[in-house]
Structure formats: C-alpha cells, structure tokens
Write a protein that holds these residues in place. Structure first.
Motif, PDB file in Angstrom:
ATOM      1  N   ALA A   1      -7.009  -3.899  -9.998  1.00 25.74           N
ATOM      2  CA  ALA A   1      -7.036  -4.801  -8.833  1.00 25.74           C
ATOM      3  C   ALA A   1      -8.009  -5.955  -9.070  1.00 25.74           C
ATOM      4  O   ALA A   1      -7.710  -7.113  -8.752  1.00 25.74           O
ATOM      5  CB  ALA A   1      -7.429  -4.018  -7.578  1.00 25.74           C
ATOM      6  N   LYS A   2      -9.168  -5.643  -9.656  1.00 21.09           N
ATOM      7  CA  LYS A   2     -10.183  -6.667  -9.929  1.00 21.09           C
ATOM      8  C   LYS A   2      -9.692  -7.657 -10.987  1.00 21.09           C
ATOM      9  O   LYS A   2      -9.927  -8.871 -10.884  1.00 21.09           O
ATOM     10  CB  LYS A   2     -11.482  -5.995 -10.390  1.00 21.09           C
TER      11      LYS A   2
ATOM     12  N   ALA B   1     -15.968  -1.058  -3.239  1.00 21.36           N
ATOM     13  CA  ALA B   1     -14.808  -0.258  -3.652  1.00 21.36           C
ATOM     14  C   ALA B   1     -15.124   0.568  -4.893  1.00 21.36           C
ATOM     15  O   ALA B   1     -14.699   1.715  -5.031  1.00 21.36           O
ATOM     16  CB  ALA B   1     -13.606  -1.163  -3.916  1.00 21.36           C
TER      17      ALA B   1
ATOM     18  N   HIS C   1       0.828  -1.204   0.000  1.00 21.03           N
ATOM     19  CA  HIS C   1       0.000   0.000   0.000  1.00 21.03           C
ATOM     20  C   HIS C   1       0.866   1.259   0.000  1.00 21.03           C
ATOM     21  O   HIS C   1       0.611   2.211  -0.749  1.00 21.03           O
ATOM     22  CB  HIS C   1      -0.907  -0.006   1.234  1.00 21.03           C
TER      23      HIS C   1
ATOM     24  N   SER D   1      -7.478 -10.185  -9.460  1.00 24.05           N
ATOM     25  CA  SER D   1      -8.260 -11.156  -8.683  1.00 24.05           C
ATOM     26  C   SER D   1      -8.798 -12.267  -9.583  1.00 24.05           C
ATOM     27  O   SER D   1      -8.687 -13.462  -9.259  1.00 24.05           O
ATOM     28  CB  SER D   1      -9.428 -10.456  -7.971  1.00 24.05           C
TER      29      SER D   1
ATOM     30  N   ASN E   1      -4.657  -1.274  -5.435  1.00 25.61           N
ATOM     31  CA  ASN E   1      -5.619  -0.635  -4.540  1.00 25.61           C
ATOM     32  C   ASN E   1      -5.028   0.610  -3.888  1.00 25.61           C
ATOM     33  O   ASN E   1      -5.694   1.647  -3.768  1.00 25.61           O
ATOM     34  CB  ASN E   1      -6.066  -1.646  -3.461  1.00 25.61           C
TER      35      ASN E   1
ATOM     36  N   TYR F   1      -7.107  -5.701  -0.468  1.00 27.44           N
ATOM     37  CA  TYR F   1      -8.071  -4.622  -0.192  1.00 27.44           C
ATOM     38  C   TYR F   1      -8.079  -4.230   1.293  1.00 27.44           C
ATOM     39  O   TYR F   1      -8.867  -3.390   1.710  1.00 27.44           O
ATOM     40  CB  TYR F   1      -9.490  -5.064  -0.574  1.00 27.44           C
TER      41      TYR F   1
ATOM     42  N   VAL G   1      -2.798  -6.861  -5.807  1.00 26.39           N
ATOM     43  CA  VAL G   1      -4.058  -6.169  -5.511  1.00 26.39           C
ATOM     44  C   VAL G   1      -3.803  -5.021  -4.533  1.00 26.39           C
ATOM     45  O   VAL G   1      -4.367  -3.933  -4.668  1.00 26.39           O
ATOM     46  CB  VAL G   1      -5.112  -7.162  -4.954  1.00 26.39           C
TER      47      VAL G   1
ATOM     48  N   VAL H   1     -16.878  -6.772  -1.597  1.00 26.46           N
ATOM     49  CA  VAL H   1     -15.812  -5.768  -1.378  1.00 26.46           C
ATOM     50  C   VAL H   1     -15.522  -5.007  -2.671  1.00 26.46           C
ATOM     51  O   VAL H   1     -15.354  -3.779  -2.668  1.00 26.46           O
ATOM     52  CB  VAL H   1     -14.525  -6.453  -0.849  1.00 26.46           C
ATOM     53  N   GLN H   2     -15.470  -5.722  -3.789  1.00 29.08           N
ATOM     54  CA  GLN H   2     -15.195  -5.070  -5.075  1.00 29.08           C
ATOM     55  C   GLN H   2     -16.340  -4.138  -5.483  1.00 29.08           C
ATOM     56  O   GLN H   2     -16.097  -3.062  -6.035  1.00 29.08           O
ATOM     57  CB  GLN H   2     -14.940  -6.132  -6.146  1.00 29.08           C
TER      58      GLN H   2
ATOM     59  N   ASP I   1      -9.196  -6.010   3.574  1.00 30.90           N
ATOM     60  CA  ASP I   1     -10.454  -6.513   4.130  1.00 30.90           C
ATOM     61  C   ASP I   1     -10.159  -7.882   4.740  1.00 30.90           C
ATOM     62  O   ASP I   1     -10.176  -8.902   4.039  1.00 30.90           O
ATOM     63  CB  ASP I   1     -11.521  -6.624   3.032  1.00 30.90           C
TER      64      ASP I   1
ATOM     65  N   LEU J   1      -8.782   0.521  -9.240  1.00 30.77           N
ATOM     66  CA  LEU J   1      -9.656  -0.572  -8.794  1.00 30.77           C
ATOM     67  C   LEU J   1      -9.933  -1.590  -9.901  1.00 30.77           C
ATOM     68  O   LEU J   1     -10.071  -2.781  -9.635  1.00 30.77           O
ATOM     69  CB  LEU J   1     -10.968   0.004  -8.258  1.00 30.77           C
TER      70      LEU J   1
END
Length: 454
Positions: A315-316, A447, A78, A319, A307, A385, A303, A443-444, A387, A312
């Motif tokens: 990031a998806k 976001a 991050h 995934s 993020n 994320y 991710v 979560v996605q 999370d 975003l």
C-alpha cells in the motif's frame, strides 16, 4: 481482475492498467465541460459568462455529492481485498438508493435557492438569464448522473476501469454533437445559446447511466454480483457506513472545488471580459487537474485493496508511486503552459482582449496545479486507508480559512485586482498539500505499528 503484485515493476504496470482508463474517462468528462464553455464562448461572450456562472454554482455541488457516493469505491476495494465478495452487491444497491435520496435533496434545494442566489449577484440580465436556464436544463440529468457515479465507482473498484472509459468515450461525441445543434440551432433545432449546453449535458448524463446499467446487469464480471437480481429494502445501517466514508470525501472535494467557484462568483464584480478570461483559464486548469484526480482515484482502489488484504508495504509503495508520478507530470504541464499559453488562450475566444487576459491567468495556474499534484493523490491514498476525516478539516482550513481570505484581501487592497484571487488559491493549495502529505506519513506510521489484519 487479479490486482496482486510482488515487485515494484509489477506495481507500475498494475497502476497504469488502473490509472490510464480512469484518466481517459476523466478527460472525456472534463471535455464535456470544456465544449460547453468553448462552444458557448464562440456563440457570444455573454453566453460564455452565463455558462461560467452556472457551472461555478453546479460543479461544487456535483463534485461534493458525487464524492459522497464515491465512498462505495474504498468499501468495495476493501471487501474485494478481504475476499468478502458476497457483501459487494448489497453495498452497491444501497449506494444507489442513497444516490436517489441525494438527488431529491439537490433538486429540492435548487428549486428553492437558485433564483435568490442569481438575483443576489451583480450580473448583466442576459448573463443571469443564461445561467438560470442552463442550470434548469442540467437539473434533468442529476438523477442519472448520481446513478452513474455509483455504478462507475463499483466497476472501477473491481479494477475494470477500461469499461467506464469506453462508456464515457462513446458518450463524448454525442455530447459535442448535441452542443453543436442546440447552441447554434443547426438542422432545424432551436438556437438556445449557452442554455443548449445544459440540455446537451443532461441528455449525455442519461446516456452514460443507461449504458452503465446494462453493463452492470448483463456483462461479466459485474453480473456475477447480482446487483439488480435481488432488490433489498433500504438499510440505514449500510447508509451509515457509506456516509461515514463518503461524507468526509464529499466535503473535502466540495471545499476544494467550491473555492474555485467562490472566486468565480466574486469575479462577477469585474467586467464580462475578465469573467470570460478567468473562466477560460480555470477551465483549462481544470482539464490539467484530471491528471492528479485520476491518480487519486487509482490510489484509492489500489491502496484500499492492499490495505484490505493487510499488505501495508505494498500500500505504501503505491502511495509513493502515485504521488511521485503526479509531481513529475505537473512539472511537464508547467512547461507546456509557459511555452503555449497564447495558443491555449486562443482556443477559448477570438477576441484579442480575452486572449491576452487568459494568458496572464494561465501563468498563475502553473503554481496551484503543482500543489494539486501533491494534495489530490495524497487524499486518494488516505481514502484507501479509510482515513477521511482529517482531510476534511485540512481542506476546509487551507482553502477557506487561508486561501479565500488571502485572495480577497489581495484582490481588494492591492493593484493585482482579479489576479489577487489566484494568489489566494495558490496559498491555500500549498498549505493543503503540505498538511495532507504530513497526515499520510502519520497514517502509514500508525498502520505499521498495528497487526496486519483486516
């Protein structure tokens, strides 16, 4: 390392650059456990059973607490994505302090609890003796292992997964050599049997920690963060940040790994051949598990980076790439288990009874490794994320409220016997996989509704 990508094909390439060295590292680490189990089994079935019990007590503790320390990975990813490079060194040194504190707690708990736990199990005296001294030997490697976990997580978060791969690959032959001389008493060393595997592993933990220390302090790009140049005092505020992310990761990992350990401990009511066959099959399944767990770690880095940068959509895409790839690989390994079950079982034992029973257990392993291929990478994406709390609840309910009771009831009250526990594992892992995937979708969606800023 520049982790920015603009197309899906670039993402595949970037994912493989991060994933393949992590996978090689995980295979090498898992190979240490494999050789502990395999070489102890060649010494005697009782030593194999002793190492199996010792490993089953240690692995959930090790993976759970290492998971707490791996909270540094999404923190560094991050910070890297949001270009706050100046805060990285301070975060890593605080994670090392935290690792020392965690190590002291483990050693204290082990000194108090190990004997009562083993005495409370219906084990043959020699099996219990091997398990006790195997864990005592392993205790000398706990501090360096936790230190290595932090330094490895830092290096991986920078995208330098090839370095940690090289460190682990260098240490693997050392571990095998030490196993050989200490288990079987070669070249003038004492013949320690299964206990020698514990001594060898502790020495290997020291080796990988010291090599990592050298790289982080002296070699670029790690040295630029000056982690050991300015020693700061303990920051409980930073510990809190690390623990808020790391504790849910650690406990979620603990709930997953400890259910396998719990099943092995419950297996102690069966004969030594059944324990040995169960452990052999579980050890091979654990080796296969390195695929989804490596994808999980790669997704946390990638991710987390995207993020942190507020991208975003990227990031998806990572995934989808990671989870889809894991499922495809699990189907390939399922075919391998079906075709080569007898040969795989033969690697672990020379005794026909153990080989036949191991082969039966491996059929059940096919089903729960497919669920693992969904659940584990999904957790990696969720960590990216930041999370982490829902996964903690999901894994506890799926594995301990659904999986273990189902296994116990099936094993105790049906003719399946020991195989009933594996039915429970399959049920728990399937529920966990479906629920974690649902959480990632939520979560996605959430976001996507927020402004794209860090």
């Amino acid at each position: 390392m520049n982790m920015n990508t603009t197309s899906f094909s670039q993402k595949i390439k970037q994912f493989l650059i991060i994933f393949l060295p992590i996978f090689t590292t995980q295979i090498a680490l898992s190979a240490m456990s494999f050789f502990d189990t395999n070489m102890s089994g060649k010494f005697s079935p009782a030593d194999l059973a002793g190492v199996a019990i010792g490993t089953s007590l240690w692995m959930p503790v090790q993976t759970g607490l290492s998971g707490i320390l791996m909270g540094i990975t999404p923190v560094v990813s991050h910070l890297l994505g949001s270009r706050r490079h100046d805060q990285i060194g301070h975060s890593v040194i605080q994670a090392l302090y935290l690792g020392i504190a965690v190590g002291l707690v483990v050693l204290g708990a082990g000194a108090l609890l190990l004997s009562p736990v083993l005495n409370g199990m219906p084990l043959e005296p020699h099996v219990a003796n091997v398990a006790f001294y195997f864990l005592c030997a392993l205790a000398f490697g706990i501090m360096p292992l936790f230190g290595y976990t932090v330094l490895r997580s830092f290096m991986d978060a920078l995208g330098q997964t090839r370095i940690t791969m090289l460190i682990t690959l260098v240490s693997l032959p050392v571990n095998i050599l030490l196993n050989y001389v200490l288990i079987f008493g070669r070249w003038g060393f004492p013949q320690l049997g299964g206990v020698g595997a514990g001594v060898a592993t502790a020495c290997t933990y020291w080796l990988i920690f010291l090599i990592s220390l050298f790289f982080v302090h002296r070699i670029e790009p790690f040295a630029q963060y000056g982690i050991f140049r300015q020693w700061s005092s303990v920051s409980f505020r930073k510990w809190k940040e690390l623990l808020l992310i790391g504790v849910p990761i650690g406990f979620a990992t603990f709930f997953e790994t400890s259910i396998f350990a719990a099943v092995t401990l419950l297996m102690s009511r069966f004969d030594t051949v059944t324990i040995a066959a169960h452990q052999a099959a579980l050890n091979f399944a654990s080796t296969l598990y390195m695929l989804p767990v490596s994808i999980c770690m790669a997704l946390t880095i990638l991710v987390g980076f995207e993020n942190g940068a507020g991208r975003l959509k990227d990031a998806k895409q990572y995934s989808v790439l990671g989870i889809g790839g894991a499922v495809a690989l699990s189907l390939i390994t399922a075919v391998i288990l079906l075709l080569f079950g007898e040969q795989i079982a033969g690697v672990y034992s020379n005794e026909r009874e153990v080989i036949t029973l191991t082969q039966h257990f491996l059929i059940y392993a096919i089903f729960f490794q497919i669920s693992d291929a969904i659940a584990t990478p999904t957790q990696g994406a969720l960590r990216g994320y930041k999370d982490v709390n829902p996964a903690l609840i999901i894994t506890f309910v799926a594995y301990w409220i659904i999986g273990l009771p189902t296994g116990y009831i099936t094993a105790t009250y049906t003719s399946l016997g020991a195989f009933g526990y594996w039915i429970g594992l399959i049920a728990g892992l399937a529920v966990g996989a479906a629920t974690l995937l649902w959480r990632l979708f939520r979560v996605q969606q959430q976001a996507a509704l927020r402004p794209s800023s860090d």
